[in-house]
Scaffold this motif. Structure first.
Motif, PDB file in Angstrom:
ATOM      1  N   GLY A 121     -28.713-112.563 -87.778  1.00 55.21           N
ATOM      2  CA  GLY A 121     -30.161-112.675 -87.638  1.00 55.21           C
ATOM      3  C   GLY A 121     -30.839-113.004 -88.955  1.00 55.21           C
ATOM      4  O   GLY A 121     -31.800-113.780 -89.006  1.00 55.21           O
ATOM      5  N   ALA A 122     -30.330-112.444 -90.047  1.00 50.07           N
ATOM      6  CA  ALA A 122     -30.897-112.729 -91.372  1.00 50.07           C
ATOM      7  C   ALA A 122     -30.656-114.185 -91.754  1.00 50.07           C
ATOM      8  O   ALA A 122     -31.556-114.846 -92.294  1.00 50.07           O
ATOM      9  CB  ALA A 122     -30.303-111.797 -92.417  1.00 50.07           C
ATOM     10  N   VAL A 123     -29.454-114.697 -91.498  1.00 47.86           N
ATOM     11  CA  VAL A 123     -29.170-116.113 -91.780  1.00 47.86           C
ATOM     12  C   VAL A 123     -30.136-116.990 -90.987  1.00 47.86           C
ATOM     13  O   VAL A 123     -30.757-117.912 -91.535  1.00 47.86           O
ATOM     14  CB  VAL A 123     -27.698-116.474 -91.445  1.00 47.86           C
ATOM     15  CG1 VAL A 123     -27.479-117.979 -91.521  1.00 47.86           C
ATOM     16  CG2 VAL A 123     -26.749-115.741 -92.381  1.00 47.86           C
ATOM     17  N   ILE A 141     -22.573-114.104 -98.474  1.00 48.78           N
ATOM     18  CA  ILE A 141     -23.414-114.878 -99.389  1.00 48.78           C
ATOM     19  C   ILE A 141     -23.923-116.117 -98.651  1.00 48.78           C
ATOM     20  O   ILE A 141     -23.170-116.762 -97.916  1.00 48.78           O
ATOM     21  CB  ILE A 141     -22.612-115.322-100.636  1.00 48.78           C
ATOM     22  CG1 ILE A 141     -22.286-114.133-101.528  1.00 48.78           C
ATOM     23  CG2 ILE A 141     -23.340-116.412-101.416  1.00 48.78           C
ATOM     24  CD1 ILE A 141     -23.455-113.541-102.289  1.00 48.78           C
ATOM     25  N   VAL A 142     -25.191-116.435 -98.876  1.00 47.92           N
ATOM     26  CA  VAL A 142     -25.796-117.658 -98.356  1.00 47.92           C
ATOM     27  C   VAL A 142     -26.200-118.514 -99.548  1.00 47.92           C
ATOM     28  O   VAL A 142     -26.791-118.013-100.511  1.00 47.92           O
ATOM     29  CB  VAL A 142     -27.042-117.351 -97.495  1.00 47.92           C
ATOM     30  CG1 VAL A 142     -27.763-118.624 -97.091  1.00 47.92           C
ATOM     31  CG2 VAL A 142     -26.660-116.537 -96.268  1.00 47.92           C
ATOM     32  N   ILE A 143     -25.866-119.799 -99.474  1.00 49.80           N
ATOM     33  CA  ILE A 143     -26.268-120.739-100.517  1.00 49.80           C
ATOM     34  C   ILE A 143     -27.137-121.812 -99.867  1.00 49.80           C
ATOM     35  O   ILE A 143     -26.796-122.335 -98.801  1.00 49.80           O
ATOM     36  CB  ILE A 143     -25.049-121.377-101.207  1.00 49.80           C
ATOM     37  CG1 ILE A 143     -24.200-120.279-101.852  1.00 49.80           C
ATOM     38  CG2 ILE A 143     -25.491-122.393-102.249  1.00 49.80           C
ATOM     39  CD1 ILE A 143     -22.932-120.777-102.511  1.00 49.80           C
ATOM     40  N   ALA A 144     -28.258-122.109-100.526  1.00 49.31           N
ATOM     41  CA  ALA A 144     -29.212-123.081 -99.991  1.00 49.31           C
ATOM     42  C   ALA A 144     -29.846-123.866-101.123  1.00 49.31           C
ATOM     43  O   ALA A 144     -29.908-123.401-102.258  1.00 49.31           O
ATOM     44  CB  ALA A 144     -30.300-122.359 -99.189  1.00 49.31           C
ATOM     45  N   ASP A 161     -32.845-125.495 -97.428  1.00 52.31           N
ATOM     46  CA  ASP A 161     -31.885-126.353 -96.750  1.00 52.31           C
ATOM     47  C   ASP A 161     -30.503-125.747 -96.903  1.00 52.31           C
ATOM     48  O   ASP A 161     -30.052-125.499 -98.030  1.00 52.31           O
ATOM     49  CB  ASP A 161     -31.910-127.774 -97.324  1.00 52.31           C
ATOM     50  CG  ASP A 161     -33.212-128.493 -97.018  1.00 52.31           C
ATOM     51  OD1 ASP A 161     -33.728-128.352 -95.891  1.00 52.31           O
ATOM     52  OD2 ASP A 161     -33.723-129.193 -97.923  1.00 52.31           O
ATOM     53  N   TYR A 162     -29.858-125.524 -95.791  1.00 56.93           N
ATOM     54  CA  TYR A 162     -28.556-124.863 -95.738  1.00 56.93           C
ATOM     55  C   TYR A 162     -27.491-125.643 -96.498  1.00 56.93           C
ATOM     56  O   TYR A 162     -27.365-126.853 -96.334  1.00 56.93           O
ATOM     57  CB  TYR A 162     -28.155-124.710 -94.267  1.00 56.93           C
ATOM     58  CG  TYR A 162     -26.792-124.131 -94.046  1.00 56.93           C
ATOM     59  CD1 TYR A 162     -26.590-122.760 -94.120  1.00 56.93           C
ATOM     60  CD2 TYR A 162     -25.709-124.950 -93.751  1.00 56.93           C
ATOM     61  CE1 TYR A 162     -25.332-122.223 -93.903  1.00 56.93           C
ATOM     62  CE2 TYR A 162     -24.456-124.417 -93.530  1.00 56.93           C
ATOM     63  CZ  TYR A 162     -24.272-123.050 -93.604  1.00 56.93           C
ATOM     64  OH  TYR A 162     -23.025-122.527 -93.384  1.00 56.93           O
ATOM     65  N   ILE A 163     -26.721-124.934 -97.311  1.00 61.67           N
ATOM     66  CA  ILE A 163     -25.531-125.488 -97.948  1.00 61.67           C
ATOM     67  C   ILE A 163     -24.289-124.801 -97.383  1.00 61.67           C
ATOM     68  O   ILE A 163     -23.383-125.459 -96.896  1.00 61.67           O
ATOM     69  CB  ILE A 163     -25.565-125.336 -99.485  1.00 61.67           C
ATOM     70  CG1 ILE A 163     -26.689-126.180-100.077  1.00 61.67           C
ATOM     71  CG2 ILE A 163     -24.214-125.743-100.088  1.00 61.67           C
ATOM     72  CD1 ILE A 163     -26.846-126.031-101.594  1.00 61.67           C
ATOM     73  N   ALA A 164     -24.243-123.447 -97.448  1.00 59.05           N
ATOM     74  CA  ALA A 164     -23.047-122.737 -97.002  1.00 59.05           C
ATOM     75  C   ALA A 164     -23.346-121.268 -96.744  1.00 59.05           C
ATOM     76  O   ALA A 164     -24.294-120.706 -97.285  1.00 59.05           O
ATOM     77  CB  ALA A 164     -21.949-122.846 -98.067  1.00 59.05           C
TER      78      ALA A 164
END
Length: 168
Positions: A20-22, A58-61, A32-35
């Motif tokens: 849900g957080a993603v 981890i989220v990378i954007a 903008d989504y990277i990974a």
């Protein structure tokens, strides 16, 4: 600029909360989504001894918004998922930490410290980050692979049965 955010949860439906957080992070413009990293189950660091293990990712954007706007978005998402700040390093439904935004370094601001002040010493941040950006560096601290070499990683376990999805 590249933004790195750490997600963690050890209360409630942990995996569903992380997903849900993603989803919420990319619901508004400016990211903008990277990974997104694999999910890891990790032993709690600090806080009370009777906490459940965390799920971390981890989220990378890429971001076009400033770091303060990104921090505000992260805190709003935490609140939407029932985050209550009662005890430092205590159990939580959701933690969304801004780890790094490009090469930005700010430590004199009481509202925002970048890079995150303890990211370089946290295996639960560096292990998942290394899976999606192995050549990453933390400004002022160096390559995450080098930082990982000096950390105990025993409390960080891959959950191969859980996979977060990026935005559709």
């Amino acid at each position: 600029m590249k933004a790195v955010l750490a997600l963690g949860s050890n209360l409630g439906r942990r995996f569903q909360t992380l997903q849900g957080a993603v989803d919420a992070l990319f619901d508004a413009p400016g990211l903008d989504y990277i990974a997104v990293s694999p999910v890891y189950e990790t032993d709690p660091v600090g806080g009370p001894d009777d906490q459940r293990p965390y799920l971390n990712a981890i989220v990378i954007a890429d971001t076009t918004v400033d770091a303060y706007t990104l921090l505000e978005r992260a805190q709003s998402i935490e609140t939407a998922f029932g985050r209550v700040r009662e005890e430092r390093w205590g159990p939580r439904t959701l933690d969304v930490d801004l780890i790094a935004v490009g090469d930005l370094v700010c430590g004199d601001d009481p509202q925002l410290t970048l890079p995150h002040p303890r990211a370089h010493e946290r295996a639960f941040v560096l292990v998942p980050w290394s899976q999606v950006d192995p050549d990453a560096e933390i400004p002022g601290h160096g390559p995450i692979q080098t930082l990982l070499d000096g950390l105990d990683q025993q409390g960080v376990r891959l959950r191969g049965d859980l996979k977060l999805q990026g935005p559709a």
